[in-house]
Design a protein around this motif. Structure first.
Motif, mmCIF file in Angstrom:
data_model
loop_
_atom_site.group_PDB
_atom_site.id
_atom_site.type_symbol
_atom_site.label_atom_id
_atom_site.label_comp_id
_atom_site.label_asym_id
_atom_site.label_seq_id
_atom_site.Cartn_x
_atom_site.Cartn_y
_atom_site.Cartn_z
ATOM 1 N N VAL A 1 0.895 -1.102 -0.044
ATOM 2 C CA VAL A 1 0.022 0.107 -0.022
ATOM 3 C C VAL A 1 0.913 1.213 -0.141
ATOM 4 N N ASN A 2 1.129 1.669 -1.140
ATOM 5 C CA ASN A 2 1.929 2.917 -1.288
ATOM 6 C C ASN A 2 2.002 3.426 -2.846
ATOM 7 N N GLY A 3 2.926 4.312 -2.995
ATOM 8 C CA GLY A 3 2.831 4.988 -4.423
ATOM 9 C C GLY A 3 3.437 4.223 -5.611
ATOM 10 N N THR A 4 3.685 2.939 -5.262
ATOM 11 C CA THR A 4 4.327 1.970 -6.287
ATOM 12 C C THR A 4 2.990 1.227 -6.629
ATOM 13 N N TRP A 5 2.315 0.963 -5.907
ATOM 14 C CA TRP A 5 0.823 0.398 -6.385
ATOM 15 C C TRP A 5 -0.177 1.152 -5.583
ATOM 16 N N PRO A 6 -0.691 2.438 -6.264
ATOM 17 C CA PRO A 6 -1.500 3.528 -5.293
ATOM 18 C C PRO A 6 -3.156 2.797 -5.365
ATOM 19 N N ALA A 7 -3.427 1.740 -6.239
ATOM 20 C CA ALA A 7 -4.820 1.272 -6.311
ATOM 21 C C ALA A 7 -4.963 0.268 -5.181
ATOM 22 N N HIS A 8 -3.760 -0.199 -4.374
ATOM 23 C CA HIS A 8 -4.058 -0.887 -3.216
ATOM 24 C C HIS A 8 -4.454 -0.039 -2.033
ATOM 25 N N ALA A 9 -4.517 1.162 -2.107
ATOM 26 C CA ALA A 9 -5.053 2.245 -0.995
ATOM 27 C C ALA A 9 -6.780 1.683 -0.904
ATOM 28 N N GLY A 10 -7.225 1.012 -2.032
ATOM 29 C CA GLY A 10 -8.408 0.884 -2.023
ATOM 30 C C GLY A 10 -9.040 -0.393 -0.884
ATOM 31 N N LEU A 11 -7.792 -1.006 -0.632
ATOM 32 C CA LEU A 11 -8.118 -1.896 0.513
ATOM 33 C C LEU A 11 -8.275 -1.276 2.045
ATOM 34 N N VAL A 12 -7.755 -0.317 2.011
ATOM 35 C CA VAL A 12 -8.012 0.421 3.433
ATOM 36 C C VAL A 12 -9.163 1.318 3.476
ATOM 37 N N VAL A 13 -9.576 1.844 2.181
ATOM 38 C CA VAL A 13 -10.842 2.428 2.101
ATOM 39 C C VAL A 13 -12.057 1.423 2.360
ATOM 40 N N ALA A 14 -12.009 0.143 1.768
ATOM 41 C CA ALA A 14 -13.070 -0.891 2.080
ATOM 42 C C ALA A 14 -12.782 -1.276 3.475
ATOM 43 N N MET A 15 -11.762 -1.377 4.206
ATOM 44 C CA MET A 15 -11.824 -1.475 5.589
ATOM 45 C C MET A 15 -12.341 -0.463 6.038
ATOM 46 N N GLN A 16 -12.343 0.766 5.900
ATOM 47 C CA GLN A 16 -12.882 1.905 6.893
ATOM 48 C C GLN A 16 -14.509 1.851 6.379
ATOM 49 N N ALA A 17 -14.916 1.471 5.207
ATOM 50 C CA ALA A 17 -16.214 1.333 4.904
ATOM 51 C C ALA A 17 -17.063 0.336 5.555
ATOM 52 N N VAL A 18 -16.336 -0.809 6.004
ATOM 53 C CA VAL A 18 -16.857 -1.965 6.663
ATOM 54 C C VAL A 18 -17.273 -1.390 8.333
ATOM 55 N N ALA B 1 -3.487 -2.240 11.411
ATOM 56 C CA ALA B 1 -2.589 -2.214 10.223
ATOM 57 C C ALA B 1 -1.169 -2.637 10.904
ATOM 58 N N THR B 2 -0.470 -3.663 10.528
ATOM 59 C CA THR B 2 1.040 -3.731 11.138
ATOM 60 C C THR B 2 2.066 -4.056 10.097
ATOM 61 N N GLY B 3 3.177 -3.468 10.441
ATOM 62 C CA GLY B 3 4.446 -3.905 9.679
ATOM 63 C C GLY B 3 4.435 -3.386 8.305
ATOM 64 N N GLN B 4 3.583 -1.970 8.038
ATOM 65 C CA GLN B 4 3.451 -1.390 6.695
ATOM 66 C C GLN B 4 4.841 -0.949 6.152
ATOM 67 N N GLY B 5 4.866 -1.142 4.810
ATOM 68 C CA GLY B 5 5.988 -0.566 4.003
ATOM 69 C C GLY B 5 5.360 0.497 3.102
ATOM 70 N N LEU B 6 5.283 1.710 3.613
ATOM 71 C CA LEU B 6 4.268 2.793 3.163
ATOM 72 C C LEU B 6 5.045 3.584 1.988
ATOM 73 N N MET B 7 6.282 3.517 1.721
ATOM 74 C CA MET B 7 6.985 4.570 1.085
ATOM 75 C C MET B 7 7.420 3.743 -0.564
ATOM 76 N N PRO B 8 7.353 4.641 -1.510
ATOM 77 C CA PRO B 8 7.002 5.977 -1.490
ATOM 78 C C PRO B 8 5.430 6.518 -1.293
ATOM 79 N N ALA B 9 5.422 7.564 -0.733
ATOM 80 C CA ALA B 9 4.127 7.840 0.061
ATOM 81 C C ALA B 9 3.089 8.298 -1.290
ATOM 82 N N LEU B 10 1.734 7.796 -0.664
ATOM 83 C CA LEU B 10 0.592 7.959 -1.790
ATOM 84 C C LEU B 10 0.569 9.326 -1.996
ATOM 85 N N SER B 11 -0.163 9.520 -2.999
ATOM 86 C CA SER B 11 -0.916 11.142 -3.522
ATOM 87 C C SER B 11 -2.024 11.278 -2.998
#
Length: 426
Positions: free
Chosen positions: A118-135, A145-155
């Motif tokens: 979940v980062n700027g390399t695969w920005p679409a994966h931010a949708g996983l977090v969106v779905a979690m928040q919707a639930v 969320a644990t052990g996240q590799g978040l860089m490069p940062a999402l825009s």
């Protein structure tokens, strides 16, 4: 918060050694502290994941509901994708997703397990977090969320809102923690590192792995050249070289370029590593681009060189292990010099392998984080859960055995007989 299953979300099943190792570590931990709880793993490849993690938790179920939802909206603009995901999760109405989303609503905890996905390399994966928040909006489920590799940062979405509503969210590196304003904790692999060390026989020597996926332009050839030099230097010293595969196919390409130096019998495929264990020893030297090979080998006491393959992504990964004191050289591509070419000058380690020396403290720190999320049950309750899980396991195996009996055999093993015809009077 409602009682119910634990729902893990991660990029498992490709296979990719690091991603699979993290998922396995959490499943094994949960098998100890929550053996009677249903555990769902939502991942891109549930079929292979079911095989990879068989037996690691007695109540494991595998699906790809959220990953299908995210992949199905990946071509949309970020705002449109997020809105579509929220609408499908909260409003239902799509036969392609509804049964899985209804099952998701039963979860007590939604847990985005570790990895750099979940980062700027695969920005679409931010949708996983969106779905979690919707639930969470619908059911009040706990978000973790644990052990996240978040860089490069999402825009998109803004970093300050990415983990809004989460009970616990942590980055595995300092850069991600600072960018997102969340705690800096350890990679989830530290949950399983102790059990992995010593699981497989480990010969001394040089161990090599160079990936061909997720790399900057021209980086692959330079990394292979670095590995070739290391293998040649090892051979001159009489040191045996081995090649390991973290992702089938993606790691084979570099081996083909080194096969004149490393024979096929010293190529160690993913299947062997997964089945028998990663060969780890303090008597080894490594040259690897794979982050989790760096982490685990250093934890076992090995030295080596970590090769960066993508600026802003893999350099952050390897630097996080170096920051824990691996003592490894870091071979990252330098900015272009006056001759127009980047240079490959691994930094000389300035300290011993403190990661290995401090391993138990690091493992204890990771276990403390895990226990804060999933506290161990009281002993009596835990024993009851384990006994119930054992009974279900035995019953399932007995059912499988009966189903495998040849047609016409009874449960007692005798041949079935047709009832004899009634006798007729003379």
């Amino acid at each position: 918060m409602q009682p119910g299953p634990i729902y893990l979300i991660g990029p498992s099943g490709n296979p990719n050694f690091g991603d699979e190792f993290i998922a396995a570590a959490w499943l094994k931990y949960l098998a100890k502290v929550r053996p009677g709880t249903d555990v769902w793993l939502d991942c891109p490849q549930p079929g292979l994941a079911q095989v990879l993690f068989e037996g690691m938790h007695p109540r494991l179920r595998v699906t790809n509901t959220l990953w299908r939802l995210v992949h199905g909206t990946s071509e949309l603009a970020p705002d449109a994708a997020a809105e579509t995901i929220r609408a499908r999760v909260t409003g239902l109405g799509s036969p392609l997703y509804d049964l899985g989303l209804l099952k998701l609503r039963e979860a007590e905890t939604l847990h985005l397990i570790g990895g750099g996905f979940v980062n700027g390399t695969w920005p679409a994966h931010a949708g996983l977090v969106v779905a979690m928040q919707a639930v969470h909006e619908v059911t009040g489920a706990r978000l973790v969320a644990t052990g996240q590799g978040l860089m490069p940062a999402l825009s998109e979405p803004p970093v300050e809102s990415l983990f809004q509503g989460f009970t616990h969210a942590a980055s595995r590196d300092e850069a991600g923690a600072l960018a997102y304003g969340i705690p800096h904790e350890l990679d989830d692999a530290f949950l399983g590192v102790t059990a992995e060390i010593g699981r497989a026989p480990a010969e001394p020597g040089l161990y090599v792995c160079i990936q061909s996926d997720t790399v900057d332009a021209d980086r692959f050839d330079k990394a292979v050249e670095l590995a070739r030099s290391a293998v040649q230097e090892a051979a001159a010293r009489g040191t045996t070289a081995y090649y390991l595969e973290a992702i089938p196919g993606a790691d084979r390409l570099a081996y083909e370029s080194l096969a004149d130096l490393i024979p096929e019998e010293r190529f160690i495929p993913f299947v062997r590593i997964w089945s028998e264990g990663l060969p780890l020893s303090a008597e080894q030297t490594w040259v690897t681009s794979r982050f989790h090979f760096h982490l685990l080998a250093a934890a076992a006491g090995a030295g080596g060189t970590a090769v960066g393959m993508k600026k802003g992504y893999y350099d952050v990964k390897h630097e996080s292990v170096a920051a824990l004191g691996s003592g490894w050289a870091l071979a990252f591509e330098e900015p272009a010099g006056g001759d127009g070419h980047g240079s490959e000058r691994p930094a000389t380690p300035e300290q011993p392998n403190l990661l290995h020396r401090n391993l138990q403290a690091l493992v204890d720190r990771k276990l403390a984080e895990a226990r804060s999320i999933y506290p161990p049950l009281p002993r009596t309750e835990l024993l009851l859960h384990r006994a119930a899980a054992a009974r279900r396991f035995v019953a399932a195996r007995a059912s499988d055995a009966l189903a495998a009996l040849p047609a016409g055999l009874t449960r007692s093993g005798g041949a079935s007989r047709k009832p004899s015809a009634p006798s007729r009077s003379a």
